[in-house]
Design a protein around this motif. Sequence first.
Motif, PDB file in Angstrom:
ATOM      1  N   VAL A 130       0.713  -1.105  -0.179  1.00  0.00           N
ATOM      2  CA  VAL A 130       0.033  -0.211   0.073  1.00  0.00           C
ATOM      3  C   VAL A 130       0.854   1.309   0.120  1.00  0.00           C
ATOM      4  O   VAL A 130       1.776   1.407   0.853  1.00  0.00           O
ATOM      5  CB  VAL A 130      -0.978  -0.039   1.249  1.00  0.00           C
ATOM      6  N   VAL A 131       0.781   2.177  -1.021  1.00  0.00           N
ATOM      7  CA  VAL A 131       1.642   3.421  -1.124  1.00  0.00           C
ATOM      8  C   VAL A 131       0.614   4.450  -1.542  1.00  0.00           C
ATOM      9  O   VAL A 131      -0.282   4.269  -2.625  1.00  0.00           O
ATOM     10  CB  VAL A 131       2.856   3.245  -2.250  1.00  0.00           C
ATOM     11  N   VAL A 132       0.802   5.375  -0.622  1.00  0.00           N
ATOM     12  CA  VAL A 132      -0.283   6.474  -0.938  1.00  0.00           C
ATOM     13  C   VAL A 132       0.738   7.769  -1.080  1.00  0.00           C
ATOM     14  O   VAL A 132       1.606   8.165  -0.395  1.00  0.00           O
ATOM     15  CB  VAL A 132      -1.292   6.783   0.172  1.00  0.00           C
ATOM     16  N   SER A 133       0.283   8.483  -2.067  1.00  0.00           N
ATOM     17  CA  SER A 133       0.739   9.636  -2.554  1.00  0.00           C
ATOM     18  C   SER A 133       0.032  10.660  -2.459  1.00  0.00           C
ATOM     19  O   SER A 133      -1.117  10.644  -2.968  1.00  0.00           O
ATOM     20  CB  SER A 133       1.547   9.529  -3.868  1.00  0.00           C
ATOM     21  N   ASP A 134       0.373  11.984  -2.291  1.00  0.00           N
ATOM     22  CA  ASP A 134      -0.521  13.104  -2.483  1.00  0.00           C
ATOM     23  C   ASP A 134      -0.569  13.736  -3.822  1.00  0.00           C
ATOM     24  O   ASP A 134       0.018  13.297  -4.680  1.00  0.00           O
ATOM     25  CB  ASP A 134       0.014  14.231  -1.261  1.00  0.00           C
ATOM     26  N   ALA A 135      -1.092  14.872  -3.885  1.00  0.00           N
ATOM     27  CA  ALA A 135      -1.172  15.422  -5.429  1.00  0.00           C
ATOM     28  C   ALA A 135      -0.077  16.028  -6.060  1.00  0.00           C
ATOM     29  O   ALA A 135       0.298  15.866  -7.244  1.00  0.00           O
ATOM     30  CB  ALA A 135      -2.202  16.538  -5.308  1.00  0.00           C
ATOM     31  N   SER A 136       0.930  16.012  -5.201  1.00  0.00           N
ATOM     32  CA  SER A 136       2.308  16.460  -5.758  1.00  0.00           C
ATOM     33  C   SER A 136       3.385  15.252  -5.742  1.00  0.00           C
ATOM     34  O   SER A 136       4.441  15.740  -6.285  1.00  0.00           O
ATOM     35  CB  SER A 136       2.955  17.527  -4.584  1.00  0.00           C
ATOM     36  N   ALA A 145       4.465  -4.142   3.395  1.00  0.00           N
ATOM     37  CA  ALA A 145       4.470  -4.986   2.228  1.00  0.00           C
ATOM     38  C   ALA A 145       5.200  -4.471   1.124  1.00  0.00           C
ATOM     39  O   ALA A 145       5.906  -4.779   0.304  1.00  0.00           O
ATOM     40  CB  ALA A 145       2.937  -5.472   1.909  1.00  0.00           C
ATOM     41  N   ALA A 146       5.015  -3.001   1.248  1.00  0.00           N
ATOM     42  CA  ALA A 146       6.017  -2.192   0.201  1.00  0.00           C
ATOM     43  C   ALA A 146       7.214  -2.266   0.229  1.00  0.00           C
ATOM     44  O   ALA A 146       8.096  -2.471  -0.875  1.00  0.00           O
ATOM     45  CB  ALA A 146       5.193  -0.723  -0.085  1.00  0.00           C
ATOM     46  N   VAL A 147       7.701  -2.355   1.566  1.00  0.00           N
ATOM     47  CA  VAL A 147       9.239  -2.217   2.140  1.00  0.00           C
ATOM     48  C   VAL A 147       9.606  -3.556   1.675  1.00  0.00           C
ATOM     49  O   VAL A 147      10.874  -3.736   0.782  1.00  0.00           O
ATOM     50  CB  VAL A 147       9.400  -2.394   3.474  1.00  0.00           C
ATOM     51  N   ARG A 148       9.037  -5.100   1.558  1.00  0.00           N
ATOM     52  CA  ARG A 148       8.991  -6.160   1.120  1.00  0.00           C
ATOM     53  C   ARG A 148       9.312  -6.112  -0.473  1.00  0.00           C
ATOM     54  O   ARG A 148      10.088  -6.703  -0.897  1.00  0.00           O
ATOM     55  CB  ARG A 148       8.294  -7.165   1.787  1.00  0.00           C
ATOM     56  N   GLU A 154      10.511   2.506   4.905  1.00  0.00           N
ATOM     57  CA  GLU A 154       9.416   3.432   5.405  1.00  0.00           C
ATOM     58  C   GLU A 154       9.925   4.813   5.451  1.00  0.00           C
ATOM     59  O   GLU A 154       9.679   5.792   4.687  1.00  0.00           O
ATOM     60  CB  GLU A 154       8.634   2.914   6.432  1.00  0.00           C
ATOM     61  N   GLU A 155      11.110   5.014   6.189  1.00  0.00           N
ATOM     62  CA  GLU A 155      11.735   6.444   6.380  1.00  0.00           C
ATOM     63  C   GLU A 155      12.381   6.927   5.120  1.00  0.00           C
ATOM     64  O   GLU A 155      12.781   7.866   4.919  1.00  0.00           O
ATOM     65  CB  GLU A 155      12.789   6.430   7.582  1.00  0.00           C
ATOM     66  N   GLU A 156      12.617   6.033   4.104  1.00  0.00           N
ATOM     67  CA  GLU A 156      13.240   6.727   2.932  1.00  0.00           C
ATOM     68  C   GLU A 156      12.300   6.780   1.821  1.00  0.00           C
ATOM     69  O   GLU A 156      12.678   7.650   0.861  1.00  0.00           O
ATOM     70  CB  GLU A 156      14.147   5.257   2.292  1.00  0.00           C
ATOM     71  N   ALA A 157      11.069   6.501   2.049  1.00  0.00           N
ATOM     72  CA  ALA A 157      10.145   6.837   1.088  1.00  0.00           C
ATOM     73  C   ALA A 157       9.208   7.874   1.571  1.00  0.00           C
ATOM     74  O   ALA A 157       8.729   8.670   0.722  1.00  0.00           O
ATOM     75  CB  ALA A 157       9.294   5.529   0.792  1.00  0.00           C
TER      76      ALA A 157
END
Length: 174
Positions: A130-136, A145-148, A154-157
């Motif tokens: 699960v990766v959520v990005s804002d409008a920018s 699961a995204a890390v794997r 997480e702190e890098e992303a």
Amino acid sequence: MKIVDNEFCLVIETDISVIRDLLAENRIKMMEWGILLLFGIALIGIVLTLTLIWPLNRLYGKALHVIREYSGTGLDDAPRGNEISTLVWANDVMLESIKNHLSERTRAEEALRETSRTLQALIEASPLAVVVSDASGMVRVWNPAAVRLFGWREEEAVGHPNPLLSREGTLSCA
């Protein structure tokens, strides 16, 4: 006028019409001053009353406006007394409305916190990335699961541009 004493007798006779005239003249002046003073006090009373009632009427109108805007009820129960009793009633209704709104807001905030905790737990426990990005394009959520799957911690992303999106904001298949 006669003044009589057992040992001494004095008889004075005088014309007291001058004294009567002075007393009558003073009585007229006292009545004139009394009427003038009564008129002055009445005028001051009227001015003070209007000075107090005008702001009370404005406050009453504002109170009714706020009650209509936020509670919409209770206006039929308005007392038909003087301005002060009406303002006391309006103040009570407004305070009750504020209390109700604060209670509703507290319940809504607690429900939102509970929903957020549940959503966060679901995202953390999901076997899917699960990766959520804002409008920018900045990453706001990056689950385990995204890390794997992608290899970035997480702190890098989180707080950085989404490495999965191209510069145009579309998913990159690289």
